[in-house]
Enzyme design. Sequence first.
Site, PDB file in Angstrom:
ATOM      1  N   GLY A  85       0.819  -1.220   0.000  1.00 24.74           N
ATOM      2  CA  GLY A  85       0.000   0.000   0.000  1.00 24.74           C
ATOM      3  C   GLY A  85       0.844   1.258   0.000  1.00 24.74           C
ATOM      4  N   GLY A 127       2.656   3.628   1.459  1.00 22.62           N
ATOM      5  CA  GLY A 127       3.256   3.828   2.778  1.00 22.62           C
ATOM      6  C   GLY A 127       3.813   5.222   2.960  1.00 22.62           C
ATOM      7  N   LYS A 163       4.454  12.296  -2.656  1.00 22.34           N
ATOM      8  CA  LYS A 163       5.266  11.170  -2.199  1.00 22.34           C
ATOM      9  C   LYS A 163       6.278  11.683  -1.185  1.00 22.34           C
ATOM     10  CE  LYS A 163       8.320   7.516  -4.030  1.00 22.34           C
ATOM     11  NZ  LYS A 163       8.734   6.853  -5.266  1.00 22.34           N
ATOM     12  N   GLY A 172       7.650   7.097   6.230  1.00 20.14           N
ATOM     13  CA  GLY A 172       6.726   7.919   5.433  1.00 20.14           C
ATOM     14  C   GLY A 172       7.404   9.040   4.671  1.00 20.14           C
ATOM     15  N   ARG A 192       3.646  13.725  -7.892  1.00 24.41           N
ATOM     16  CA  ARG A 192       3.543  12.952  -9.139  1.00 24.41           C
ATOM     17  C   ARG A 192       2.144  13.111  -9.726  1.00 24.41           C
ATOM     18  NH1 ARG A 192       5.957   7.045  -7.696  1.00 24.41           N
ATOM     19  NH2 ARG A 192       3.997   6.791  -6.546  1.00 24.41           N
ATOM     20  N   ARG A 236      -1.898  -0.431  -9.686  1.00 24.22           N
ATOM     21  CA  ARG A 236      -0.786  -1.346 -10.002  1.00 24.22           C
ATOM     22  C   ARG A 236      -1.289  -2.777 -10.148  1.00 24.22           C
ATOM     23  NH1 ARG A 236       3.123   1.549  -6.777  1.00 24.22           N
ATOM     24  NH2 ARG A 236       2.159   3.599  -6.636  1.00 24.22           N
ATOM     25  N   ASP A 252       4.090  -4.660  -7.390  1.00 28.65           N
ATOM     26  CA  ASP A 252       3.472  -3.441  -6.852  1.00 28.65           C
ATOM     27  C   ASP A 252       4.026  -2.191  -7.526  1.00 28.65           C
ATOM     28  OD1 ASP A 252       5.745  -4.500  -5.259  1.00 28.65           O
ATOM     29  OD2 ASP A 252       5.660  -2.557  -4.286  1.00 28.65           O
ATOM     30  N   ASN A 253       5.055  -2.349  -8.361  1.00 21.43           N
ATOM     31  CA  ASN A 253       5.605  -1.197  -9.085  1.00 21.43           C
ATOM     32  C   ASN A 253       5.265  -1.258 -10.569  1.00 21.43           C
ATOM     33  OD1 ASN A 253       6.750  -0.228  -6.736  1.00 21.43           O
ATOM     34  ND2 ASN A 253       8.729  -1.174  -7.093  1.00 21.43           N
ATOM     35  N   ASP A 273       7.110   4.375 -10.173  1.00 26.83           N
ATOM     36  CA  ASP A 273       7.935   4.196  -8.965  1.00 26.83           C
ATOM     37  C   ASP A 273       9.420   4.146  -9.297  1.00 26.83           C
ATOM     38  OD1 ASP A 273       5.659   4.267  -7.483  1.00 26.83           O
ATOM     39  OD2 ASP A 273       5.954   2.342  -6.493  1.00 26.83           O
TER      40      ASP A 273
HETATM   41  P1  AMP Z   1       9.005   0.623  -3.225  1.00 27.11           P
HETATM   42  O1  AMP Z   1       9.853  -0.594  -3.376  1.00 27.11           O
HETATM   43  O2  AMP Z   1       9.762   1.903  -2.967  1.00 27.11           O
HETATM   44  O3  AMP Z   1       8.061   0.785  -4.373  1.00 27.11           O
HETATM   45  O4  AMP Z   1       8.126   0.448  -1.890  1.00 27.11           O
HETATM   46  C1  AMP Z   1       7.545  -0.759  -1.492  1.00 27.11           C
HETATM   47  C2  AMP Z   1       6.603  -0.509  -0.334  1.00 27.11           C
HETATM   48  O5  AMP Z   1       7.282   0.083   0.774  1.00 27.11           O
HETATM   49  C3  AMP Z   1       5.440   0.419  -0.635  1.00 27.11           C
HETATM   50  O6  AMP Z   1       4.334  -0.023   0.115  1.00 27.11           O
HETATM   51  C4  AMP Z   1       5.938   1.748  -0.126  1.00 27.11           C
HETATM   52  O7  AMP Z   1       4.894   2.641   0.193  1.00 27.11           O
HETATM   53  C5  AMP Z   1       6.678   1.330   1.112  1.00 27.11           C
HETATM   54  N1  AMP Z   1       7.741   2.259   1.496  1.00 27.11           N
HETATM   55  C6  AMP Z   1       8.933   2.458   0.890  1.00 27.11           C
HETATM   56  N2  AMP Z   1       9.646   3.393   1.546  1.00 27.11           N
HETATM   57  C7  AMP Z   1       8.886   3.814   2.583  1.00 27.11           C
HETATM   58  C8  AMP Z   1       9.066   4.780   3.628  1.00 27.11           C
HETATM   59  N3  AMP Z   1      10.183   5.484   3.755  1.00 27.11           N
HETATM   60  N4  AMP Z   1       8.060   4.938   4.511  1.00 27.11           N
HETATM   61  C9  AMP Z   1       6.934   4.227   4.414  1.00 27.11           C
HETATM   62  N5  AMP Z   1       6.706   3.297   3.464  1.00 27.11           N
HETATM   63  C10 AMP Z   1       7.653   3.098   2.557  1.00 27.11           C
HETATM   64 MG    MG Z   2       6.556   1.066  -5.063  1.00 26.98          MG
END
Ligand code: AMP
Ligand code: MG
Length: 504
Positions: free
Chosen positions: A102, A104, A124, A137, A187, A194, A263-264, A273
């Site tokens: 989700g 995050g 973001k 976050g 963005r 996704r 998820d990307n 992403d």
């Molecule tokens: P990503 O590989 O960057 O696409 O992220 C994979 C998952 O981790 C997604 O659910 C993102 O929202 C979450 N995520 C990545 N970095 C953070 C962060 N710094 N804080 C919170 N959630 C994160």
């Molecule tokens: Mg992602």
Amino acid sequence: MNAPDFRHAAPAPLALEDLPFDNSFARLPDAFHTRLPPWGLPDPYRVAVSAEAAALIGLDPEQFTRPEFAEIFAGNRLPAGSEPLAAVYSGHQFGVWAGQLGDGRAHLLGGVRGPQGTWEIQLKGAGRTPYSRMGDGRAVLRSSIREFLCSEAMAALSIPTTRALCIIGSDAPVRRETVETAAVVTRLAPSFLRFGSFEHWRSLGRDQELKRLADYFIARFRPELLDEPQPYQALLADVARRTGELMARWTCVGFMHGVMNTDNMSLLGLTLDYGPFGFMEAFDGGHVCNHSDPQGRYAYAAQPHVAHWNLQALGHALAPLTGDAETSLDIVDATYPDAYNGAFLGGMRAKLGLAASLPDDEAFITDVFALLQAHRPDFTLFFRRLGALSGQSGLDPRADDPLRDQFVDRAACDAWLTLWRSRLAREGSSDADRQSAMNGVNPKYILRNWIAESAIRKAQEKDYSEIASVLACLARPFEEQPEQERYAAPPPDWASGLEVSCSS
Ligand code: AMP
Ligand code: MG
């Protein structure tokens, strides 16, 4: 005097207060998202803006310098009509089911009707959400600059992508491998849905929500599929086709995403992403741009296969709608390889200056990649410099020096050029036409790692001029820009050890 004709006038550019929100995703039931305001950033300031992205939502460039601009796109102040929320999704990460993920660290403010369609606006890095798991976050300035520049560079290359409106920075510290500072990148995309958005509901066995999401997606983004006898099957085929075309575009431009988890992967076939991405420089099909991918799952040459695997995962998720998993897999297998191969062959022909399609082109293109792999010229310079050469045989070989300089073994380059020229002779192309066609598909300027890094280093010293100048250069990637020649160069010595990881 005749009255002025306003019928075809562009709509007046909008103030921040007047953005026309149209929040279709927020109308889905509560299970699909969590409504919550962003945290925002302490003492936000504007780092970069893309005027071209702003035009997509009709935003007046005069708004960029208002303090409210930084406050809104830091998440400190909500624009009228927005309904901030974080969306839920799941996914496969590095080939393993990861369960619920989700948004995050992303807040969807809502959709805005622009002159040519509705764009969802997403912040973001503006704070935690119920999907943050262990994350803070936040996004750091470094990764926000990379995402901002690459989104806009890909758009200028006509490669489907999410867009980036702006970067808002703050001096607030964020801990990664070292302590960095926070930023929010805004963005834009018609939709951020996704593959993992569907996988989520399938994994929970909640077929009603699965169908609800598919109905929403089709009605909103692919209404033409409603005319198909099996709209859900057509939806899967549509995603497979667009994904195949996207992967071919990545191959042809030398783009490596770095984290092709499900998820990307965008349901609209957009590049989505941006994290540890990279562009191919000295060619190596096995190149892995993500330092956190030791197995090389997402290596350059693996990307088309990974996308196929990811589509199979999407097919499984959609099985209750397509009929069964076997039907889904048949659709993916009947669509994706042809879409990829067709776009790849067409794209490579254009890169090589071949206007006609001949039966042995596939073998010819395979040999080009063998040449690149054996001699490792810079991928971008190889094609751009090839485009400047004559197609005539028997000229002074020194005229080929710009390309030969990319080879230690010049004889290998000469031998291949002989083959290329005999292939050109079979279609009788003229130099001038071919050269201008090649310059229109082989970019001179791409976002090399060292270019992003030099913009990042200056920005970390609060000098944002390099971001603006890289953005301006990459907005016209196919044009000669003599004053920007430095950005067409392969990596300087200081950049040889640069590494990018998942940390962002
Ligand atoms: P990503 O590989 O960057 O696409 O992220 C994979 C998952 O981790 C997604 O659910 C993102 O929202 C979450 N995520 C990545 N970095 C953070 C962060 N710094 N804080 C919170 N959630 C994160
Ligand atoms: Mg992602």
